[in-house]
Design an enzyme around this catalytic site. Structure first.
Site, PDB file in Angstrom:
ATOM      1  N   ARG A  94       0.832  -1.187   0.000  1.00 45.80           N
ATOM      2  CA  ARG A  94       0.000   0.000   0.000  1.00 45.80           C
ATOM      3  C   ARG A  94       0.877   1.251   0.000  1.00 45.80           C
ATOM      4  O   ARG A  94       1.928   1.300   0.669  1.00 45.80           O
ATOM      5  CB  ARG A  94      -0.878  -0.019   1.248  1.00 45.80           C
ATOM      6  CG  ARG A  94      -1.768   1.204   1.480  1.00 45.80           C
ATOM      7  CD  ARG A  94      -2.823   1.333   0.428  1.00 45.80           C
ATOM      8  NE  ARG A  94      -3.951   2.164   0.908  1.00 45.80           N
ATOM      9  CZ  ARG A  94      -4.821   2.751   0.099  1.00 45.80           C
ATOM     10  NH1 ARG A  94      -4.703   2.615  -1.199  1.00 45.80           N
ATOM     11  NH2 ARG A  94      -5.819   3.458   0.585  1.00 45.80           N
ATOM     12  N   THR A 381      -9.232   0.860  -9.742  1.00 44.54           N
ATOM     13  CA  THR A 381      -8.531  -0.320  -9.264  1.00 44.54           C
ATOM     14  C   THR A 381      -8.651  -1.472 -10.259  1.00 44.54           C
ATOM     15  O   THR A 381      -9.367  -1.395 -11.244  1.00 44.54           O
ATOM     16  CB  THR A 381      -9.067  -0.716  -7.864  1.00 44.54           C
ATOM     17  OG1 THR A 381      -9.166   0.452  -7.061  1.00 44.54           O
ATOM     18  CG2 THR A 381      -8.194  -1.724  -7.175  1.00 44.54           C
ATOM     19  N   ASP A 421      -7.580   8.812  -0.106  1.00 43.70           N
ATOM     20  CA  ASP A 421      -8.204   7.803   0.742  1.00 43.70           C
ATOM     21  C   ASP A 421      -8.072   8.121   2.225  1.00 43.70           C
ATOM     22  O   ASP A 421      -8.673   7.438   3.060  1.00 43.70           O
ATOM     23  CB  ASP A 421      -7.592   6.425   0.471  1.00 43.70           C
ATOM     24  CG  ASP A 421      -8.254   5.730  -0.703  1.00 43.70           C
ATOM     25  OD1 ASP A 421      -9.188   6.308  -1.306  1.00 43.70           O
ATOM     26  OD2 ASP A 421      -7.837   4.612  -1.048  1.00 43.70           O
ATOM     27  N   SER A 441      -7.799   1.365   3.295  1.00 43.13           N
ATOM     28  CA  SER A 441      -8.180   0.904   1.962  1.00 43.13           C
ATOM     29  C   SER A 441      -9.422   0.031   2.040  1.00 43.13           C
ATOM     30  O   SER A 441      -9.641  -0.678   3.026  1.00 43.13           O
ATOM     31  CB  SER A 441      -7.034   0.110   1.326  1.00 43.13           C
ATOM     32  OG  SER A 441      -7.455  -0.524   0.135  1.00 43.13           O
ATOM     33  N   GLY A 462     -13.532  -1.132  -7.084  1.00 39.44           N
ATOM     34  CA  GLY A 462     -14.758  -0.421  -6.791  1.00 39.44           C
ATOM     35  C   GLY A 462     -14.697   0.526  -5.609  1.00 39.44           C
ATOM     36  O   GLY A 462     -15.731   1.017  -5.163  1.00 39.44           O
TER      37      GLY A 462
END
Length: 562
Positions: A94, A381, A421, A441, A462
């Site tokens: 990440r 994504t 995010d 996430s 999504g």
């Protein structure tokens, strides 16, 4: 292919009749991804003796070329591995916030539209895809990197066909593309968007891949750090070459839960999509959903999903900064208490005496919380599911966040906007941006086991819709006995507060009944990528592999028998 017969399923060619698509089955190996070329390249690698890890590296580099708007070297992700020896692990690559992060930029009064939270340099987290794929290959790969990256190099240099999805995204992002010379050169034809089937090239990306072949995927920070940092800083961000050099890929223990006898594995925080779906399914597990009508079970699903979504937002974050109470969030006894609190005749909230009003009429006056509609971003994504001949499974989700990420590009690859995010308001302190922190996430790559043997490999893109999409697919497959493809094809909904975004294939009578319970329906297309693009593999009792590819994303299954 010399020793196998590859059969492929082109879901993208059958969008109008997805439920009539025959399931692709195979006995030996399978790859499911968002693009036919990626699936076929990954399967070819396995046929040559490669592992699921090798196939993933090859296929994901191809996706960087042919699906550049969704993932690539400028992003990051989570890889869930379950070896044939039974050992599972999660590789966390990440993105992280840069060391020089200045959070005041996100609160500038002059930025009334909060554009610094959406695109440009301030939204770029330290990218880690190359390092994550290197660690995956280092731990589980067999074939040389030169073999794995060559298909991507060839496609980037010789040209690749424009998919309908890419053509659509280029058109929708024309304004930003026209503002950047490199973006215009790579994604436009004579200044205009390409049509599906046109050929585009990406020579800068081919050169980057060739450099990674020579020096190794782990050379990305040294080879790309200066150019990447210069691009981000010129756009107001903070990433330095040192940020890339100091990045650490982490190996984590997967989360574990169960649903109706199937053991579920998914990455732990900062990935929280799996945590949310496990809590939601724990709430629903005591109920025989087959005994309910569709209005009843969908109402229960919506309320359970919203509770799990609230919990992950309120109680989960980067474990380097906060310890998520996983035991309580996944406690089935506590989940049963939540189930007992779900009102069978209305959405969660304060419900005074109704008098002559229906729940729907009363709900119309209550505030709506959640995303703003119409949505600004349909989806993002990419996900790939792989099952190799030795029985190794890989469920991997990676991203650059929004389609086209931050809108910045370096040497042919787009940079993420994963800093978006983070949570910028005071009501979510666990996910506030901080130097070195990984944003929470929604990704939820998943592997399912029965009696210790793998039976399911699944995931979807999504954004915040990932947990809900996965929950509905699992309910369709496990509770209602649908094939994996049927479970993926089935119409979806996404509840947020009182708002219920739904695909228009759901019966009007069902939507009307849910509205009377208090939901505010928002129809949003019949097969819409907003609801994800799931790709998965299920194993039947006889060992046959069944692939499922999402028509919302033009995915493809590729597998062989012998």
């Amino acid at each position: 292919m010399s020793r196998s017969r590859i059969r492929t399923l082109l879901c993208s060619l059958l969008l109008s009749i997805p439920l009539l698509v025959p399931r692709l089955q195979a006995a030996r190996a399978m790859v499911v991804s968002a693009h036919p070329l990626a699936s076929e390249v990954g399967l070819q690698v396995i046929a040559e003796g490669g592992s699921a890890a090798d196939a993933a590296v090859a296929a994901l580099c191809v996706l960087n070329v042919v699906e550049p708007h969704a993932s690539g070297l400028g992003g990051g992700g989570f890889a869930l591995w379950r070896g044939a020896n039974g050992y599972p692990e999660c590789i966390d690559y990440r993105e992280v916030a840069p060391a020089g992060l200045d959070t005041t930029v996100y609160y500038d009064p002059a930025d009334s539209l909060h554009l610094a939270r959406i695109g440009g340099g301030p939204t770029v987290g330290v990218p880690a895809t190359a390092l994550g794929l290197h660690r995956l290959w280092q731990r589980h790969g067999r074939l040389p990197i030169s073999r794995l990256l060559q298909p991507a190099i060839d496609l980037a240099r010789r040209g690749y066909p424009v998919s309908e999805a890419l053509a659509t995204q280029i058109t929708e992002h024309m304004e930003g593309i026209l503002e950047d010379e490199q973006l215009s050169t790579l994604f436009l034809m004579d200044g205009l968007p390409p049509s599906p089937g046109d050929t585009l090239h990406n020579e800068p990306l081919a050169l980057v891949f060739e450099d990674l072949v020579r020096q190794g995927l782990d050379s990305f920070p040294a080879s790309q750090g200066a150019a990447l940092a210069a691009t981000v800083q010129a756009a107001g961000g903070w990433i330095t070459a040192a940020d890339l050099e100091n990045y650490q890929v982490l190996i984590r223990e997967p989360l574990r839960s169960s649903y109706r006898g199937m053991e579920l594995l998914s990455p732990p925080p900062p990935a929280t999509g799996g945590l949310a779906l496990m809590e939601c399914l724990n709430i629903l597990e005591p109920v025989d959903l087959n005994s309910l009508d569709e209005v009843q079970w969908r109402h229960l699903f919506c309320e359970a999903h919203k509770k799990a979504a609230r919990d992950r937002s309120a109680r989960a974050g980067d474990p380097a900064f906060y310890t998520t109470p996983l035991d309580s969030l996944l406690d089935k006894t506590l989940a049963r208490r939540v189930l007992d609190q779900i009102h069978p005749d209305g959405v969660h909230g304060t419900w005074p005496a109704l008098g002559s009003q229906s729940y729907g009429e009363r709900a119309a006056s209550l505030p709506v919380h959640g995303e703003v509609f119409p949505p600004k971003d349909h989806g993002n994504t990419t996900h790939i599911s792989i099952w190799d001949e030795q029985g190794n499974l890989l469920s991997l989700t990676q991203s650059i966040n929004y389609f086209f990420g931050s809108g910045l590009i370096v040497n042919g690859y787009l940079l993420n906007n994963q800093m978006s995010d983070f949570s910028f308001e005071t009501d979510d302190p666990l996910n506030r941006p901080a130097p070195g922190k990984r944003p929470r996430s929604s990704m939820a790559p998943l592997i399912g086991l029965r009696e210790g043997q793998p039976v399911l490999c699944l995931g979807t893109p999504g954004g915040p819709r990932i947990p809900g999409a996965m929950e509905q697919i699992l309910i369709n497959h496990i509770d209602f006995g649908m094939s994996l493809q049927q479970a993926i094809d089935a119409p979806r909904m996404h509840p947020m507060g009182l708002t219920l975004v739904h695909e228009t294939r759901l019966a009007p009578e069902l939507i009307a009944a849910l509205a009377d319970l208090g939901y505010k329906p928002y129809p949003y297309g019949d097969f819409n990528s907003y609801f994800g693009g799931a790709h998965g593999i299920a194993r039947a009792a006889d060992g046959t592999l069944e692939g499922g590819a999402d028509p919302r994303r033009g995915g493809q299954v590729a597998g062989y028998d012998r």
